[in-house]
Write a protein that holds these residues in place. Structure first.
Motif, PDB file in Angstrom:
ATOM      1  N   GLU A 173      55.011  46.969  31.022  1.00  0.00           N
ATOM      2  CA  GLU A 173      55.945  47.930  31.640  1.00  0.00           C
ATOM      3  C   GLU A 173      55.783  47.947  33.159  1.00  0.00           C
ATOM      4  O   GLU A 173      56.772  47.941  33.893  1.00  0.00           O
ATOM      5  CB  GLU A 173      55.710  49.329  31.067  1.00  0.00           C
ATOM      6  N   GLU A 174      54.548  47.969  33.634  1.00  0.00           N
ATOM      7  CA  GLU A 174      54.310  47.924  35.078  1.00  0.00           C
ATOM      8  C   GLU A 174      54.867  46.643  35.678  1.00  0.00           C
ATOM      9  O   GLU A 174      55.470  46.655  36.749  1.00  0.00           O
ATOM     10  CB  GLU A 174      52.806  47.991  35.376  1.00  0.00           C
ATOM     11  N   LEU A 175      54.658  45.541  34.977  1.00  0.00           N
ATOM     12  CA  LEU A 175      55.090  44.246  35.485  1.00  0.00           C
ATOM     13  C   LEU A 175      56.615  44.152  35.552  1.00  0.00           C
ATOM     14  O   LEU A 175      57.160  43.521  36.447  1.00  0.00           O
ATOM     15  CB  LEU A 175      54.515  43.127  34.622  1.00  0.00           C
ATOM     16  N   ARG A 176      57.307  44.810  34.628  1.00  0.00           N
ATOM     17  CA  ARG A 176      58.777  44.802  34.650  1.00  0.00           C
ATOM     18  C   ARG A 176      59.333  45.504  35.889  1.00  0.00           C
ATOM     19  O   ARG A 176      60.468  45.242  36.288  1.00  0.00           O
ATOM     20  CB  ARG A 176      59.344  45.453  33.383  1.00  0.00           C
ATOM     21  N   ALA A 177      58.549  46.374  36.509  1.00  0.00           N
ATOM     22  CA  ALA A 177      58.996  47.102  37.702  1.00  0.00           C
ATOM     23  C   ALA A 177      58.899  46.253  38.970  1.00  0.00           C
ATOM     24  O   ALA A 177      59.399  46.645  40.022  1.00  0.00           O
ATOM     25  CB  ALA A 177      58.180  48.384  37.869  1.00  0.00           C
ATOM     26  N   VAL A 178      58.268  45.088  38.872  1.00  0.00           N
ATOM     27  CA  VAL A 178      58.072  44.187  40.004  1.00  0.00           C
ATOM     28  C   VAL A 178      59.306  43.286  40.129  1.00  0.00           C
ATOM     29  O   VAL A 178      59.887  42.900  39.121  1.00  0.00           O
ATOM     30  CB  VAL A 178      56.789  43.340  39.778  1.00  0.00           C
ATOM     31  N   TYR A 197      61.481  37.631  41.347  1.00  0.00           N
ATOM     32  CA  TYR A 197      60.928  36.460  42.033  1.00  0.00           C
ATOM     33  C   TYR A 197      59.408  36.477  42.020  1.00  0.00           C
ATOM     34  O   TYR A 197      58.765  35.430  41.956  1.00  0.00           O
ATOM     35  CB  TYR A 197      61.441  36.366  43.473  1.00  0.00           C
ATOM     36  N   LEU A 198      58.815  37.650  42.048  1.00  0.00           N
ATOM     37  CA  LEU A 198      57.364  37.766  42.059  1.00  0.00           C
ATOM     38  C   LEU A 198      56.807  37.688  40.639  1.00  0.00           C
ATOM     39  O   LEU A 198      55.815  37.005  40.381  1.00  0.00           O
ATOM     40  CB  LEU A 198      56.965  39.085  42.730  1.00  0.00           C
ATOM     41  N   ARG A 199      57.484  38.349  39.721  1.00  0.00           N
ATOM     42  CA  ARG A 199      57.053  38.359  38.328  1.00  0.00           C
ATOM     43  C   ARG A 199      57.072  36.945  37.734  1.00  0.00           C
ATOM     44  O   ARG A 199      56.260  36.613  36.873  1.00  0.00           O
ATOM     45  CB  ARG A 199      57.948  39.304  37.531  1.00  0.00           C
ATOM     46  N   LEU A 208      51.900  46.437  43.141  1.00  0.00           N
ATOM     47  CA  LEU A 208      51.571  47.429  42.113  1.00  0.00           C
ATOM     48  C   LEU A 208      50.599  48.501  42.630  1.00  0.00           C
ATOM     49  O   LEU A 208      50.156  49.354  41.868  1.00  0.00           O
ATOM     50  CB  LEU A 208      50.960  46.740  40.887  1.00  0.00           C
ATOM     51  N   GLN A 209      50.273  48.438  43.901  1.00  0.00           N
ATOM     52  CA  GLN A 209      49.361  49.366  44.573  1.00  0.00           C
ATOM     53  C   GLN A 209      47.973  49.391  43.936  1.00  0.00           C
ATOM     54  O   GLN A 209      47.333  50.428  43.808  1.00  0.00           O
ATOM     55  CB  GLN A 209      49.963  50.778  44.617  1.00  0.00           C
ATOM     56  N   ARG A 210      47.518  48.197  43.548  1.00  0.00           N
ATOM     57  CA  ARG A 210      46.166  48.048  42.999  1.00  0.00           C
ATOM     58  C   ARG A 210      45.186  47.594  44.070  1.00  0.00           C
ATOM     59  O   ARG A 210      43.984  47.676  43.885  1.00  0.00           O
ATOM     60  CB  ARG A 210      46.161  47.029  41.865  1.00  0.00           C
ATOM     61  N   LEU A 211      45.716  47.072  45.176  1.00  0.00           N
ATOM     62  CA  LEU A 211      44.862  46.643  46.295  1.00  0.00           C
ATOM     63  C   LEU A 211      45.217  47.462  47.511  1.00  0.00           C
ATOM     64  O   LEU A 211      46.313  47.902  47.682  1.00  0.00           O
ATOM     65  CB  LEU A 211      45.092  45.163  46.629  1.00  0.00           C
TER      66      LEU A 211
END
Length: 99
Positions: A26-31, A34-36, A96-99
């Motif tokens: 679900e998080e990845l679908r929000a990206v 082109y990046l995904r 994803l604001q993980r870094l």
């Protein structure tokens, strides 16, 4: 307690140092697409697991270039075995604001 399993999220939050949680579909679908398209969710989460282990090992290193809690891009490419996908990995985690 013997064989009682600890849920992954609880195990991560109970460690001495915080670790990065895996990315959900679900998080990845929000990206952006082109990046995904650069790295799959399973590749991303595999690299996150390796990164957690590597950073934990580095935190406990006494001194020298292997100590600390940061990773250089060459470490991400080689030690996480991401090669050319390293930049996409970093950009995805930043998005994803993980870094």
């Amino acid at each position: 307690r013997g064989g009682d399993a600890v849920p992954a999220m609880e195990a991560v939050s109970e460690t001495l140092f915080p670790l990065m949680l895996e990315v959900t579909e679900e998080e990845l679908r929000a990206v952006p697409d082109y990046l995904r398209s650069q790295i799959s969710c399973s590749e991303l989460n595999g690299a996150i697991k390796k990164m957690n282990l590597l950073v934990t090992d580095k935190r406990f290193a006494r001194e020298g270039p292997e100590s600390g809690d940061t990773l250089a891009m060459d470490e991400i490419q080689t030690k996480l075995k991401l090669g050319l996908k390293a930049k996409a990995f970093v950009l995805l985690l930043t998005t994803l604001q993980r870094l």
